[in-house]
Design a protein around this motif. Sequence first.
Motif, PDB file in Angstrom:
ATOM      1  N   PHE A  52    -147.157 -47.792  -6.500  1.00 23.54           N
ATOM      2  CA  PHE A  52    -147.799 -46.955  -7.519  1.00 23.54           C
ATOM      3  C   PHE A  52    -148.649 -47.749  -8.518  1.00 23.54           C
ATOM      4  O   PHE A  52    -149.114 -47.194  -9.507  1.00 23.54           O
ATOM      5  N   GLY A  53    -148.817 -49.033  -8.274  1.00 20.16           N
ATOM      6  CA  GLY A  53    -149.466 -49.903  -9.253  1.00 20.16           C
ATOM      7  C   GLY A  53    -150.894 -49.532  -9.632  1.00 20.16           C
ATOM      8  O   GLY A  53    -151.287 -49.631 -10.787  1.00 20.16           O
ATOM      9  N   ASN A  54    -151.713 -49.104  -8.690  1.00 19.30           N
ATOM     10  CA  ASN A  54    -153.089 -48.710  -9.003  1.00 19.30           C
ATOM     11  C   ASN A  54    -153.524 -47.610  -8.053  1.00 19.30           C
ATOM     12  O   ASN A  54    -152.739 -47.167  -7.201  1.00 19.30           O
ATOM     13  N   MET A  55    -154.749 -47.158  -8.202  1.00 12.43           N
ATOM     14  CA  MET A  55    -155.193 -46.033  -7.384  1.00 12.43           C
ATOM     15  C   MET A  55    -155.126 -46.366  -5.897  1.00 12.43           C
ATOM     16  O   MET A  55    -154.758 -45.528  -5.083  1.00 12.43           O
ATOM     17  N   TYR A  56    -155.453 -47.600  -5.568  1.00 16.37           N
ATOM     18  CA  TYR A  56    -155.416 -47.988  -4.154  1.00 16.37           C
ATOM     19  C   TYR A  56    -153.997 -47.833  -3.609  1.00 16.37           C
ATOM     20  O   TYR A  56    -153.782 -47.249  -2.549  1.00 16.37           O
ATOM     21  N   SER A  57    -153.023 -48.356  -4.380  1.00 20.17           N
ATOM     22  CA  SER A  57    -151.659 -48.311  -3.852  1.00 20.17           C
ATOM     23  C   SER A  57    -151.137 -46.873  -3.827  1.00 20.17           C
ATOM     24  O   SER A  57    -150.399 -46.490  -2.904  1.00 20.17           O
ATOM     25  N   ILE A  58    -151.549 -46.069  -4.797  1.00 18.99           N
ATOM     26  CA  ILE A  58    -151.142 -44.663  -4.756  1.00 18.99           C
ATOM     27  C   ILE A  58    -151.732 -44.002  -3.511  1.00 18.99           C
ATOM     28  O   ILE A  58    -151.058 -43.254  -2.793  1.00 18.99           O
ATOM     29  N   GLY A  59    -152.978 -44.341  -3.229  1.00 22.14           N
ATOM     30  CA  GLY A  59    -153.619 -43.829  -2.016  1.00 22.14           C
ATOM     31  C   GLY A  59    -152.856 -44.250  -0.772  1.00 22.14           C
ATOM     32  O   GLY A  59    -152.600 -43.437   0.120  1.00 22.14           O
ATOM     33  N   GLN A  60    -152.444 -45.511  -0.744  1.00 24.95           N
ATOM     34  CA  GLN A  60    -151.688 -46.000   0.417  1.00 24.95           C
ATOM     35  C   GLN A  60    -150.356 -45.269   0.548  1.00 24.95           C
ATOM     36  O   GLN A  60    -149.925 -44.909   1.636  1.00 24.95           O
ATOM     37  N   ALA A 120    -128.196 -45.556  -2.358  1.00 24.21           N
ATOM     38  CA  ALA A 120    -128.828 -46.330  -1.291  1.00 24.21           C
ATOM     39  C   ALA A 120    -129.498 -47.571  -1.886  1.00 24.21           C
ATOM     40  O   ALA A 120    -129.370 -48.674  -1.345  1.00 24.21           O
ATOM     41  N   PHE A 121    -130.187 -47.386  -3.023  1.00 25.01           N
ATOM     42  CA  PHE A 121    -130.860 -48.525  -3.643  1.00 25.01           C
ATOM     43  C   PHE A 121    -129.853 -49.557  -4.153  1.00 25.01           C
ATOM     44  O   PHE A 121    -130.082 -50.762  -4.053  1.00 25.01           O
ATOM     45  N   VAL A 122    -128.732 -49.081  -4.693  1.00 28.62           N
ATOM     46  CA  VAL A 122    -127.694 -50.015  -5.160  1.00 28.62           C
ATOM     47  C   VAL A 122    -127.158 -50.819  -3.982  1.00 28.62           C
ATOM     48  O   VAL A 122    -127.044 -52.047  -4.028  1.00 28.62           O
ATOM     49  N   THR A 123    -126.865 -50.101  -2.872  1.00 23.71           N
ATOM     50  CA  THR A 123    -126.364 -50.799  -1.693  1.00 23.71           C
ATOM     51  C   THR A 123    -127.395 -51.799  -1.191  1.00 23.71           C
ATOM     52  O   THR A 123    -127.054 -52.937  -0.831  1.00 23.71           O
ATOM     53  N   GLY A 124    -128.663 -51.359  -1.190  1.00 28.32           N
ATOM     54  CA  GLY A 124    -129.743 -52.256  -0.771  1.00 28.32           C
ATOM     55  C   GLY A 124    -129.792 -53.501  -1.651  1.00 28.32           C
ATOM     56  O   GLY A 124    -129.996 -54.622  -1.166  1.00 28.32           O
ATOM     57  N   ALA A 125    -129.588 -53.286  -2.963  1.00 30.36           N
ATOM     58  CA  ALA A 125    -129.610 -54.422  -3.894  1.00 30.36           C
ATOM     59  C   ALA A 125    -128.499 -55.413  -3.568  1.00 30.36           C
ATOM     60  O   ALA A 125    -128.689 -56.635  -3.625  1.00 30.36           O
ATOM     61  N   GLY A 167    -143.194 -51.544   0.401  1.00 30.03           N
ATOM     62  CA  GLY A 167    -142.452 -52.544   1.172  1.00 30.03           C
ATOM     63  C   GLY A 167    -143.364 -53.652   1.668  1.00 30.03           C
ATOM     64  O   GLY A 167    -143.009 -54.836   1.642  1.00 30.03           O
ATOM     65  N   MET A 168    -144.556 -53.265   2.095  1.00 34.75           N
ATOM     66  CA  MET A 168    -145.474 -54.280   2.632  1.00 34.75           C
ATOM     67  C   MET A 168    -145.886 -55.254   1.551  1.00 34.75           C
ATOM     68  O   MET A 168    -145.935 -56.468   1.765  1.00 34.75           O
ATOM     69  N   VAL A 169    -146.172 -54.703   0.361  1.00 30.66           N
ATOM     70  CA  VAL A 169    -146.529 -55.575  -0.756  1.00 30.66           C
ATOM     71  C   VAL A 169    -145.355 -56.480  -1.113  1.00 30.66           C
ATOM     72  O   VAL A 169    -145.507 -57.687  -1.326  1.00 30.66           O
ATOM     73  N   MET A 170    -144.161 -55.883  -1.126  1.00 30.06           N
ATOM     74  CA  MET A 170    -142.963 -56.650  -1.448  1.00 30.06           C
ATOM     75  C   MET A 170    -142.799 -57.828  -0.485  1.00 30.06           C
ATOM     76  O   MET A 170    -142.519 -58.957  -0.904  1.00 30.06           O
ATOM     77  N   SER A 222    -139.242 -54.430  -7.997  1.00 31.36           N
ATOM     78  CA  SER A 222    -140.402 -54.253  -8.866  1.00 31.36           C
ATOM     79  C   SER A 222    -141.696 -54.493  -8.096  1.00 31.36           C
ATOM     80  O   SER A 222    -142.686 -53.791  -8.290  1.00 31.36           O
ATOM     81  N   ALA A 223    -141.655 -55.457  -7.172  1.00 30.21           N
ATOM     82  CA  ALA A 223    -142.831 -55.661  -6.319  1.00 30.21           C
ATOM     83  C   ALA A 223    -143.095 -54.412  -5.488  1.00 30.21           C
ATOM     84  O   ALA A 223    -144.240 -53.994  -5.291  1.00 30.21           O
ATOM     85  N   MET A 224    -142.015 -53.835  -5.029  1.00 28.05           N
ATOM     86  CA  MET A 224    -142.142 -52.630  -4.213  1.00 28.05           C
ATOM     87  C   MET A 224    -142.761 -51.507  -5.039  1.00 28.05           C
ATOM     88  O   MET A 224    -143.660 -50.793  -4.584  1.00 28.05           O
TER      89      MET A 224
END
Lengths: 343, 505, 308
Positions: free
Chosen positions: A42-50, A15-20, A298-301, A35-37
């Motif tokens: 998972f970038g920091n505690m806040y994003s893990i929480g989200q 799915a990710f390959v097709t998405g790419a 996705g939102m961050v991306m 990578s933005a996604m």
Amino acid sequence: MVKAVFVQILAILLAFVTGAIVLSLTGYSPTLAYSAMYRGAFGNMYSIGQTLAKATPITFTALAFLFAFKSGLFNIGAEGQLIIGAMASAVVGISFNGLPAPAHIALALLAGAVAGGLWGFIPAFLRAKYGAHEVITTMMLSYVAIYLTSYMVNYPLKAPGWVAQTVPIPESARLPRILSPSQLSASLYLVVLLVVLTEYVLRRTVLGFELRATGLNPDAAENAGINVNRGMILALVISGAIAGLGGSGEILGVHRRFIDGFSPGYGWDGLAVALVGGLNPVGAFFAAILFGALRSGGMVMTRVTGVPLDIVFLLQALVILFVAAPKMIRTLLKRSGLKWLGS
Amino acid sequence: MVSAVVMRGVTKTFPGVVANDHVDFSAETGEIHGLLGENGAGKTVLMSILYGLYRFDEGAIIIDGEEVEVDSPSTAMRLGIGMVHQHFMLVPSLTVAENIILGREPIKNGVFLDTERMLRDVGEFCDKYRLDVDLEAPVHTLSVGVQQRVEILKALYRGADVLILDEPTAVLTPQEVDELFKAIRALREEGKTVIFISHKLREVLAICDRVTVLKKGRVVGTVDASETDQGRLAEMMVGREVVYTFDKDYCEAGEPVLVVEGLEALDDRNLQALRGVELEVCASEILGIAGVEGNGQTELIETLMGLRKPTAGKILLNDSEITTLPPGERIRAGISHVPEDRHKRGIVSDFSVMENLILGSHRNTEFTQWGQVLDLAKASSYSDKLIEDYSIDTPSKKTLARNLSGGNQQRLVVAREFSREPKLIIAAQPTRGLDVGATEYVRRKLLEMRDQGCAVLLLSADLDEIWAISDRIAVIYEGRIVATRDPKETSEQELGLLMAGGRDD
Amino acid sequence: MVGIIDIINVGLFAAALRMATPIAYASLGGIFSERVGVMNIGLEGMMLLSAFTGVAVTYYTANPWLGVLGAVLVGGLMGFFHALLTVKFSGDQVVSGAGINLFAMGFTAYMSQVLWGSRGASESVSGLKPISIPILKDLPVIGPILGTHTPLVYIMLLTVVLSYILLFRTPLGLRIRAVGEHPTAADTAGIDVHRVKYICVTLSGMFAGLGGAFMSLGHLSLFTYGMTGGRGFIAMAAMIFGKWMPVGAFGASLLFGFSDALQMRLQSLGLLPPQIILTIPYVLTVAVLSGVVGRAKAPSDYKPYEKG
């Protein structure tokens, strides 16, 4: 077992390959987007929480789908049950002002479960009594729930202002937050408990035994003295109640009020997550984290790279389609020479 | 002269089973060739290969002297091979004529179905073979015998010179069998080759010119029907002298356990299936119910089990009425049931052997804690005991039931149902599809249960089975028990006549 | 004050026919799919993708008929894909259909932003122009209702008739019915069961494609987010209500179209909140499925056919 997990993972990768490919064709860089996604998820505690906050309602709906599925029923109306449950919790939250916190929260959760269960009871009853196919009726009732609650927040329960929403629920009905300032709430504990409970009920209890027998072979179950219609109704009621609780969690833990259109399709995600998780509760939880990560990341991306958020939904759909037919993945594996995995 | 069909060295394996092991078979033009063997001997598989439904692993097929590749039924048809299956391959809602022409439809104006030509062509065909059917009747309205005629017509219409009949008499009354045999002989007159698959010695001897006997996927031999007899064929078929009479001890029947009064019920299409069944089964007695399939047996079983609602009548178990009890309470009241189709009602294929063994007893206090939680330890030791007692051949109790052989699945059902200390056992086709060993085992167990005081209601399409173990024989015809006989005082002819609706006088 | 009587006029019936058109197309699609034993809840997504494709192609070629062609091809492609997944790879029909719906939702929203920079709606394109049928348009009552529509409405009427003929008057129709009801019988009669299924499910997508094209090119002349709004599901109800018969499904589509048209007018009167009126088709659908208006049995069970 290992092979089964491998096939699921391969479906996700495909799915990710097709998405790419879609991203490249439409002029975006897949590496930048992904990578933005990832950082957003998972970038920091806040994003893990989200991520966990987004994974929570999806786990509820996945458990709802799974519980019905194991009993031989397709509940694809978890969306509606979740929304109805959410509304019931909001109403209880607002109206029973002054109750002590634990009782208020418990009552609001109960209301959500009961409302969701009721929304599951209708198609179950129609199936048992009139043979109406639950695939269609659960879906139709989702639409009814969406419009019905929309009516309620636009008319009788509308808070002053332009937005179609209720007034906030009082502190006493709010589930505590975890990892603040993320939106993660104690609803997570509830869903983890439900994961364990679902597994236990299906595997170890008389009820679970009967429901699974009904799901696998209703004729044999009936012959063994199991009341198939009762089981069917019970399964969908429980399934609806689980989804309803998911809605409660969103209202009491995240939004703290009912907002029109608050669910971005958690019901459909539940179906996908249950399947990607290999139709078992624990697997569903991990799959839900993946889907939660897609949503929060996705939102961050979108903010960072400008890629439309909908690529996330496209990815989810692709995962479902690849998981839908494990035989297809196996055939692909065979053709590519990985024979031992394809067998 | 070249043979119509030659199959040379045909081998076909399925996972875990060799269905055909280097089979050589040939049938001449204009002969009726019997293919005899027990259930599971590989007869149907061999003929399915000839008809293109299966592909052999190795071997060769030679039709009229030429080696051919039969990769699909269409190819088989092109080569003049037709097959009438045990389960009819007719589309219920389509008419007789539509079923016959399906796949080779006459066309008019380029795209439309030419209905007139269809009726004319098929009509001429019926006349030619003197097979009379209403061409415009939907198939689901026809009797089984007539449907079989449609199947034969269908094969002939497709230009079959070789006609394979798979157990064609299983669903027919003795009288319908006579009709069928007349038709088969007429086909021989027309120069057709007929391959007649059966496990019934008498029929094979009555109709066939030559007989090939299969056993466990191998050819035992081919003999002229005129130069052999039932005993010798039976020996070839099972490899030892067959016991025709099952020696059983007489057992004094006790008090009535099951009493059925004026029972009426509808079938799935809402037609009257039971028209006032009167029955009595006593303790320590096996009551065999003989009858051609489709005379209300299925509905009778389902009504007795509580799976179907009766429209009139009463069912009493040990003097207390159970007419309206749901299945679960009937099980608790002491009824055990070996269903006629184990895949449909007997087992949950994706449940483990253990789960299947407690199915139905799973609510017993024996297997639960606090009424709602399964006691896996007890279920497990119970399963071990049953697997041992009933010699169920399974790698472990956690193996899924679908991975067991048919015989072992049946043992599983029997083990579960007989271990509940039942007062009444309803056994429907308990040995269907089982090999000789398993069949004998199940029959012995039924007798054992009877000796222990159990009442047994045995329903079977196989008259030999009814004959072998029943203490009394009742005949069911069109939803009624038309007669009850003592096996010592009746004959196969009399029962055959009763099963066909002959008068009881 | 405007009363209920005032909104029941020829305009309402003409609108009902327009609203019925996409439902009728999709329900015909449903019939072909279900008659060969494939449940197609992906009709909704197929319509949505086609509606999008129709507008996208028209946007670049300025020719709405090429847009219709594109819509039909994409619908057919999705139908073929559904068949591939469920017939060849024995994937679950509900899951595949749900996947197609989600795919359509995500893909159209994503592409809408890529092409037009807006998730909500596309730019307007030149849609299909209504045509008037001479003589018919001048008849009293019937004229205003039937006389002037976009060609896709008339093509729909034609398609209903052609579908009936195909199913009940041609050899292919006979084979379709045989495959759905008793696949093994069809197989042993030398019919390629999988091929017939592929044909029918692909056809199913093409019909849904016409329905989608009508929505975006025949009705609005632009694409909006999620514009099919559950019509694919309502079409399934129409199919069931019409007992899997083309003319019956068309009749049911007319009924649903009528209720749709009526609710829009009722809404404009402000008699009832719009949300309540919007639930009517769904409640009606559940009622139909529950046999409030006659029980219905599917012509086949939804199992993949595996050759022995």
